[in-house]
Design an enzyme around this catalytic site. Structure first.
Site, mmCIF file in Angstrom:
data_model
loop_
_atom_site.group_PDB
_atom_site.id
_atom_site.type_symbol
_atom_site.label_atom_id
_atom_site.label_comp_id
_atom_site.label_asym_id
_atom_site.label_seq_id
_atom_site.Cartn_x
_atom_site.Cartn_y
_atom_site.Cartn_z
ATOM 1 N N CYS A 171 0.809 -1.233 0.000
ATOM 2 C CA CYS A 171 0.000 0.000 0.000
ATOM 3 C C CYS A 171 0.838 1.277 0.000
ATOM 4 C CB CYS A 171 -1.005 -0.003 1.149
ATOM 5 S SG CYS A 171 -0.276 -0.233 2.779
ATOM 6 N N CYS B 26 -3.391 -2.391 -1.061
ATOM 7 C CA CYS B 26 -2.388 -3.366 -0.625
ATOM 8 C C CYS B 26 -2.069 -4.413 -1.692
ATOM 9 C CB CYS B 26 -2.851 -4.042 0.661
ATOM 10 S SG CYS B 26 -3.189 -2.868 1.981
ATOM 11 N N LYS C 122 -6.663 -9.448 10.359
ATOM 12 C CA LYS C 122 -6.542 -7.996 10.295
ATOM 13 C C LYS C 122 -7.885 -7.421 9.882
ATOM 14 C CE LYS C 122 -3.926 -4.342 8.065
ATOM 15 N NZ LYS C 122 -2.818 -4.017 7.189
ATOM 16 N N ARG D 228 -1.946 5.768 8.561
ATOM 17 C CA ARG D 228 -1.970 6.077 7.120
ATOM 18 C C ARG D 228 -1.388 7.453 6.856
ATOM 19 N NH1 ARG D 228 -7.696 3.069 5.883
ATOM 20 N NH2 ARG D 228 -6.906 1.001 6.416
ATOM 21 N N ARG E 285 -10.574 -0.559 2.197
ATOM 22 C CA ARG E 285 -9.896 -1.865 2.241
ATOM 23 C C ARG E 285 -10.857 -3.003 2.630
ATOM 24 N NH1 ARG E 285 -5.064 0.421 1.526
ATOM 25 N NH2 ARG E 285 -3.925 1.561 3.140
ATOM 26 N N GLU F 124 -9.275 -17.689 9.157
ATOM 27 C CA GLU F 124 -8.107 -16.978 8.598
ATOM 28 C C GLU F 124 -6.821 -17.443 9.294
ATOM 29 O OE1 GLU F 124 -7.415 -14.901 6.223
ATOM 30 O OE2 GLU F 124 -9.344 -14.135 5.542
ATOM 31 N N LYS G 60 -5.132 -7.826 14.753
ATOM 32 C CA LYS G 60 -4.966 -6.381 14.612
ATOM 33 C C LYS G 60 -6.277 -5.741 14.234
ATOM 34 C CE LYS G 60 -2.588 -3.189 11.689
ATOM 35 N NZ LYS G 60 -2.096 -3.039 10.373
ATOM 36 N N TYR H 105 3.536 1.354 19.978
ATOM 37 C CA TYR H 105 4.316 2.577 19.738
ATOM 38 C C TYR H 105 4.933 3.091 21.034
ATOM 39 C CZ TYR H 105 2.186 2.259 15.184
ATOM 40 O OH TYR H 105 1.809 1.794 13.946
HETATM 41 C C1 PBG Z 1 -0.241 -1.860 5.868
HETATM 42 C C2 PBG Z 1 -0.415 -1.670 7.321
HETATM 43 C C3 PBG Z 1 -1.334 -0.853 8.013
HETATM 44 C C4 PBG Z 1 -1.024 -0.969 9.365
HETATM 45 C C5 PBG Z 1 0.048 -1.860 9.470
HETATM 46 N N1 PBG Z 1 0.390 -2.293 8.210
HETATM 47 C C6 PBG Z 1 -2.363 0.075 7.522
HETATM 48 C C7 PBG Z 1 -3.525 -0.362 6.778
HETATM 49 O O1 PBG Z 1 -3.814 -1.551 6.624
HETATM 50 O O2 PBG Z 1 -4.175 0.544 6.264
HETATM 51 C C8 PBG Z 1 -1.709 -0.227 10.492
HETATM 52 C C9 PBG Z 1 -0.896 -0.028 11.725
HETATM 53 C C10 PBG Z 1 -1.414 0.995 12.670
HETATM 54 O O3 PBG Z 1 -2.511 1.576 12.489
HETATM 55 O O4 PBG Z 1 -0.722 1.252 13.655
HETATM 56 N N2 PBG Z 1 -1.214 -2.548 5.204
#
Ligand code: PBG
Length: 324
Positions: free
Chosen positions: A122, A130, A195, A205, A217, A233, A248, A313
């Site tokens: 992405c 992605c 995810k 983003r 997405r 999954e 996630k 973070y």
């Molecule tokens: C890439 C990706 C994303 C995140 C991790 N890898 C963003 C998305 O899917 O749009 C999000 C991580 C975060 O929000 O801390 N695909």
């Protein structure tokens, strides 16, 4: 046993009792720090929506990795902001691109910290999706080869583990096969297996400059309403060769973490994502909550739900606090 025979307060009466009967313990061993790497030198550009985080040029990535290592954090995960985007995400798998350079530098200068790479397209696609887009549709099978190439380029740069986050079907087996064929059968895959399509990715983003330029997405990331699907999954990725399964975001999905921990016999990672972090930081800036305390409580809840590993973070600050 009922009151007055049972008195729950007896074992809460002082710090030492509380220490002894504590069921869940956070440890710095559990933490993974996400970092954003950008081209250039001496660049430390604040990410407005993620106070305390920056887009960092490689020299600063190395500094942060050192800081994390010294604080006791065992791993970082790298995201790249490339110098150019196109419709085939060529900078995702170019050997001289940003993540590949950052991996090399960190492994050279801070060899003792594990370097994980996020494998996705992405941030490298001009449309911000992605996978490969064909006539407005995200083409699953056409994306697999590019994802495998990206993972391989990270492995060749020296990454210790790759973490596909794209949510294309079949990418774990494609990546596993490519890595095995090219001499990287020892390299583990941490799959973003479960995810969800989440509004909590908003600040990320902005940080990674990876927002989709059309649509959303929802055709590849999961519907937040589904938990049986999470199991399907995760099971699929286990069969395809994943070594660690990730859920996630974390906080709105603690039930999913709990469920996977019960049913999947691999380590479970949870990603305490950007939006979750930013909300807590915003609360701190407003003076309404003690951010350090709610971060510790939040990470503890993720661990209590069953996560073995937590991407956060706040990893450096938390590791310091745990070791103090
Ligand atoms: C890439 C990706 C994303 C995140 C991790 N890898 C963003 C998305 O899917 O749009 C999000 C991580 C975060 O929000 O801390 N695909």
């Amino acid at each position: 046993m009922l009151f007055p025979d049972f008195r729950g307060r007896r074992l809460r009466a002082n710090k030492n009792f509380r220490r002894m009967i504590r069921e869940t313990k956070l440890s710095c061993d559990d933490l993974i720090l996400p970092l954003f790497a950008i081209e250039g030198k001496d660049i430390k550009k604040p990410i407005e929506s993620m106070p305390g985080h920056f887009q960092l040029s490689c020299d600063y990535i190395v500094k942060k990795a050192k800081e994390a290592h010294e604080a006791g954090v065992p791993a970082i995960i790298l995201f790249g902001i490339p110098d150019k985007k196109d419709s085939l995400a060529t900078r995702a798998y170019a050997p001289d691109s940003i993540v590949q350079k950052a991996v090399k530098e960190v492994k050279e200068k801070v060899p003792d910290i594990l370097v994980i790479t996020d494998v996705c397209l992405c941030g490298y696609m001009d449309h911000g999706h992605c996978g490969v887009v064909e006539k407005g549709i995200i083409d699953n099978d056409a994306s697999l080869d590019l994802l495998a190439k990206t993972a391989l380029s990270h492995a060749e740069a020296g990454a210790d583990m790759v973490a596909p986050s794209d949510m294309m079907d079949g990418r774990v087996s494609e990546i596993r096969q490519t890595l095995d064929e090219e001499g990287f059968s020892h390299l583990p895959i941490m799959s973003y297996a479960v995810k969800y399509s989440s509004a909590f990715y908003g600040p990320f983003r902005q940080a990674a400059e990876s927002a989709p330029q059309f649509g959303d997405r929802k055709t590849y990331q999961m519907d937040p309403a589904n938990s049986i699907e999470a199991l399907r999954e995760a099971t699929m990725d286990v069969e395809e060769g994943a070594d660690i399964i990730m859920v996630k975001p974390a906080l709105s999905y603690l039930d999913i973490i709990y469920r996977l921990k019960e049913e999947i016999d691999l380590p479970i990672a949870a990603y305490n994502v950007s939006g979750e972090y930013s909300i807590m930081k915003a609360g701190e800036i407003m003076g309404w909550v003690n951010a350090n305390e709610i971060i510790m409580e939040t990470l503890l809840s993720i661990k209590r739900a069953g996560a073995d590993l937590i991407l956060t973070y706040s990893a450096i600050e938390v590791a310091r606090e745990l070791n103090s």
